[in-house]
Design a protein around this motif. Sequence first.
Motif, mmCIF file in Angstrom:
data_model
loop_
_atom_site.group_PDB
_atom_site.id
_atom_site.type_symbol
_atom_site.label_atom_id
_atom_site.label_comp_id
_atom_site.label_asym_id
_atom_site.label_seq_id
_atom_site.Cartn_x
_atom_site.Cartn_y
_atom_site.Cartn_z
ATOM 1 N N HIS A 48 0.824 -1.200 0.000
ATOM 2 C CA HIS A 48 0.000 0.000 0.000
ATOM 3 C C HIS A 48 0.868 1.263 0.000
ATOM 4 O O HIS A 48 1.724 1.419 0.854
ATOM 5 C CB HIS A 48 -0.917 0.016 1.226
ATOM 6 C CG HIS A 48 -1.862 1.161 1.249
ATOM 7 N ND1 HIS A 48 -2.922 1.257 0.375
ATOM 8 C CD2 HIS A 48 -1.904 2.273 2.004
ATOM 9 C CE1 HIS A 48 -3.578 2.377 0.615
ATOM 10 N NE2 HIS A 48 -2.971 3.007 1.599
ATOM 11 N N GLU A 86 0.351 5.368 0.036
ATOM 12 C CA GLU A 86 -0.629 6.440 0.173
ATOM 13 C C GLU A 86 -0.214 7.605 -0.716
ATOM 14 O O GLU A 86 0.845 8.195 -0.523
ATOM 15 C CB GLU A 86 -0.722 6.905 1.625
ATOM 16 C CG GLU A 86 -1.360 5.887 2.530
ATOM 17 C CD GLU A 86 -1.558 6.420 3.922
ATOM 18 O OE1 GLU A 86 -1.917 7.605 4.074
ATOM 19 O OE2 GLU A 86 -1.336 5.645 4.865
ATOM 20 N N THR A 123 -0.745 2.457 -6.480
ATOM 21 C CA THR A 123 -1.008 2.456 -5.041
ATOM 22 C C THR A 123 -0.553 1.155 -4.381
ATOM 23 O O THR A 123 -0.533 1.054 -3.153
ATOM 24 C CB THR A 123 -2.509 2.659 -4.759
ATOM 25 O OG1 THR A 123 -3.250 1.624 -5.401
ATOM 26 C CG2 THR A 123 -2.973 4.020 -5.250
ATOM 27 N N ASP A 158 -7.301 2.074 -4.757
ATOM 28 C CA ASP A 158 -7.025 1.929 -3.323
ATOM 29 C C ASP A 158 -7.711 0.718 -2.704
ATOM 30 O O ASP A 158 -7.352 0.293 -1.614
ATOM 31 C CB ASP A 158 -7.469 3.184 -2.566
ATOM 32 C CG ASP A 158 -6.532 4.356 -2.813
ATOM 33 O OD1 ASP A 158 -5.353 4.108 -3.120
ATOM 34 O OD2 ASP A 158 -6.980 5.510 -2.697
#
Length: 151
Positions: free
Chosen positions: A75, A77, A97, A121
Amino acid sequence: MNELTIYQNVIDRLRERLGFDFMALAIEDAPSGYSVRWRVASGNLNNRFRRIILRSGRGIAGTVFKTGKPLLVPHVEPGRHVPGVLDYPIVNTEQLTSIAAVPLYDGGRVKGVLLGGYRDDHREMTEALCLEMAAASGSVPGFDGKELVSR
C-alpha cells in the motif's frame, strides 16, 4: 516480429490474466548490468516510463535487479511521503497504489524485472499475487524463471 513486440504481447496477456492495472518489463541496458530501463508496459497512463533509467540498486527495477529478490509494497498512500517510495519514479508516473516486482533470471543471473501494480485503493498487492506473478514470469521469452520459483 521483433523482441520488443514479443515482450509487449506477453506483458499484455500477463496483465490481463493476473488482473493488474499496470504491468511493465525492465531489462538491463548492457551486459554490465549497471543500468536498467523499463522497456515495455501494459495499462500505462503515458510513455514517461520509457525515460526512466536506473542504476543497479536504485528504484524498483534496480533494487530487484541487484538483490535478486522480489519486492512487495502492499500500500502506497498518494501524496504522503513514504521513505523509499519517492525513489520509485514509476510509482509516481503511473499513479500506482500497490506494487510487486519479481526478478527474471536467465542462466542463474538476473536479466530483467517484471512489475505489476494497482491504481485502485481498494485492491492491494499480496504475497500470494507476487508468487503468482513469479510463477508466470517463466512465460516471458528469454528468461527461464527457474531460480525464483525454487527460492
